[in-house]
Design an enzyme around this catalytic site. Sequence first.
Site, PDB file in Angstrom:
ATOM      1  N   TYR A 242      -6.643  -9.064  11.305  1.00 59.94           N
ATOM      2  CA  TYR A 242      -5.377  -8.693  11.947  1.00 59.94           C
ATOM      3  C   TYR A 242      -5.380  -9.217  13.377  1.00 59.94           C
ATOM      4  CZ  TYR A 242      -4.330  -5.559   8.057  1.00 59.94           C
ATOM      5  OH  TYR A 242      -4.045  -5.054   6.814  1.00 59.94           O
TER       6      TYR A 242
ATOM      7  N   GLN B  46       2.219  -6.091   5.442  1.00 62.36           N
ATOM      8  CA  GLN B  46       2.430  -5.722   4.058  1.00 62.36           C
ATOM      9  C   GLN B  46       3.863  -6.075   3.671  1.00 62.36           C
ATOM     10  OE1 GLN B  46       1.151  -1.737   3.050  1.00 62.36           O
ATOM     11  NE2 GLN B  46      -0.782  -1.957   4.143  1.00 62.36           N
TER      12      GLN B  46
ATOM     13  N   ASN C  83     -12.363  -1.245  -0.920  1.00 57.44           N
ATOM     14  CA  ASN C  83     -11.635  -1.864   0.184  1.00 57.44           C
ATOM     15  C   ASN C  83     -12.260  -1.410   1.501  1.00 57.44           C
ATOM     16  OD1 ASN C  83      -9.064  -2.943   1.627  1.00 57.44           O
ATOM     17  ND2 ASN C  83      -9.216  -0.831   2.334  1.00 57.44           N
ATOM     18  N   GLU C  84     -12.523  -2.344   2.368  1.00 55.49           N
ATOM     19  CA  GLU C  84     -13.078  -2.030   3.700  1.00 55.49           C
ATOM     20  C   GLU C  84     -14.129  -0.926   3.608  1.00 55.49           C
ATOM     21  OE1 GLU C  84     -10.093  -1.634   6.804  1.00 55.49           O
ATOM     22  OE2 GLU C  84      -9.461  -3.710   6.495  1.00 55.49           O
TER      23      GLU C  84
ATOM     24  N   GLU D  74      -6.065  -9.268   3.376  1.00 60.27           N
ATOM     25  CA  GLU D  74      -5.210  -8.577   4.357  1.00 60.27           C
ATOM     26  C   GLU D  74      -5.205  -9.420   5.610  1.00 60.27           C
ATOM     27  OE1 GLU D  74      -5.832  -4.378   5.172  1.00 60.27           O
ATOM     28  OE2 GLU D  74      -6.356  -4.010   3.072  1.00 60.27           O
TER      29      GLU D  74
ATOM     30  N   GLU E 237       0.845  -1.200   0.000  1.00 56.25           N
ATOM     31  CA  GLU E 237       0.000   0.000   0.000  1.00 56.25           C
ATOM     32  C   GLU E 237       0.881   1.251   0.000  1.00 56.25           C
ATOM     33  OE1 GLU E 237      -2.820  -0.007   3.212  1.00 56.25           O
ATOM     34  OE2 GLU E 237      -3.780   1.843   2.531  1.00 56.25           O
TER      35      GLU E 237
HETATM   36  O1  AHR Z   1      -2.901  -2.615   6.200  1.00 55.74           O
HETATM   37  C1  AHR Z   1      -3.209  -1.427   6.851  1.00 55.74           C
HETATM   38  C2  AHR Z   1      -4.685  -1.078   6.746  1.00 55.74           C
HETATM   39  O2  AHR Z   1      -5.440  -2.029   7.433  1.00 55.74           O
HETATM   40  C3  AHR Z   1      -5.273  -1.080   5.371  1.00 55.74           C
HETATM   41  O3  AHR Z   1      -5.050   0.102   4.703  1.00 55.74           O
HETATM   42  C4  AHR Z   1      -6.725  -1.274   5.637  1.00 55.74           C
HETATM   43  O4  AHR Z   1      -7.393  -1.907   4.580  1.00 55.74           O
HETATM   44  C5  AHR Z   1      -6.750  -2.062   6.928  1.00 55.74           C
HETATM   45  O5  AHR Z   1      -7.596  -1.511   7.847  1.00 55.74           O
END
Ligand code: AHR
Length: 525
Positions: free
Chosen positions: A272, A378, A205-206, A329, A58
């Site tokens: 995450y 990432q 995205n999101e 992600e 990103e």
């Molecule tokens: O990877 C960091 C961020 O995490 C991304 O930009 C977003 O899609 C997610 O919330």
Amino acid sequence: MYFSRLQKMILGNVVLLLAGISLAAETSSEQQFINRLIIHADQGKDVIAPEIYGHFAEHLGRCIYEGFWVGEDSSIPNVRGIRKDVVEALRKLNIPVLRWPGGCFADEYHWKEGIGPRNQRPSMVNTHWGMVTETNAFGTHEFLDLCQQLGCEAYIAGNVGSGTVEEMQDWVEYMTSDGNSEMANLRRTNGRDKPWRVRYFGVGNENWGCGGNMTAEYYADLYNRFQTYVRNYSGNKILKVACGPGSVNYHWIEVIMQRCRNRMDAISLHHYVRGTGNWTRKGSATQFDEKEWFALMKNTLFIYELLQKNIEIMDKYDPRKRVDLFVDEWGTWWDSEPGTNPAFLYQQNTLRDAVSAGIFLNAFNEHCYRVRMANIAQTNNVLQAMILTKGEKMIVTPTYHVFEMYKVHQGATYLPSDLSSDTYRYDGQELPMLVCSASKDKAGKIQLSICNINPKASAELICEVRGATVKSVTGRVLTASKMNTHNTFDEPNTVKPTILEGIKLEDGQILATLPSKSVVVLTIE
Ligand code: AHR
């Protein structure tokens, strides 16, 4: 499902003890648990898509700029502005696909600002990530050149949050059309005659969060509208990806599957993990105790339940499994390294991150009948990175080594297995100590990846391979003396894979000792 797996493992334990199979360790007066694994070598059905080992880059912090892009005039060796050392390191992973330009950045990115002569491109402010100036020096041509240098597929995330349908349509046409159209001709003017092949296109995205704060119902309508104009030009077949949930949001995936399933090829999932319960103090990447180690392992293992529940909802609307689940992600998310810009999400990467990655990848392998892509967040200098850079220096992280060890699963056939695992106990809580997955590669070799998540005890493993004759076994292991051991620019090779010694083959069964806090890959022939 994860908890039923845990219950099965504990039950297996009890059964083995009752049967008197548990063996006393020669060196200890205590009874030692023997972990038993049966691999069903003749029952493989589903292929592990190489794209499960995908990546994500990103416009955030130093991922693109410095991480990939240094510019043609840089003293850092580069090919057309892209760092050579980083490309070489990633090629060793057989990187299959790269997602770009975000993330949250995708829904504020206007691609036309990133084409044409670099010195004429307008700057913008990256409002999501630190309000820094984005020069647009790295745009569509540079990204697709990067993919070509890496030898990987391109996965572009389009702008739904602040973009227009026309803008999205134009972008796809610009990249992929060989026709005599305004966009194809603009591309030619900018120096690229032939169109590129773009395999994957994400429609937002999101969008439940940074991508526009939408409801699932509203996004479903927008998805159906925007995707109409994501066309196939000149023989390029684009796979359309709808925005899916972030961690637990079963309502979101239900609505999108119900309303959009016939217009998409895949839906995304983001997940995450961290070692604390809150987002304001996520914990340090390197300074942590066993409490936070255990919490991370527990949070990581939740991926089994999360995948299972999302897949159950997908199965309801798509029982023939036409639509893929892309975990586009995932990874660990810690407090940024002290002294760095907190908006740049720069974190170190220890053995703990590596073990977490091993668990995630085992889970994706196990669900490969539906999970057909995953992209760790990432690639460089951001979150659970493969690569950290400092000026001209570059190091690879423990997580990089897990990807390198696990690449043997790419394109292999997943093999079911039954594991009776010991338990990792901490503060009254229990987790399975071993987490594994197995596959058979194209050469007929069986690949077993197995994580010992217990930071204090090694694990004895007896592995039986049913449906195949075992002639030889070799192993590689990633471990270190401490939970937080990591590589630094001064000592870049502190954590790296070594040969796993002491593997035995007795009566066709494999015996191995898996060190505490380790990731092991056994190759069985
Ligand atoms: O990877 C960091 C961020 O995490 C991304 O930009 C977003 O899609 C997610 O919330």
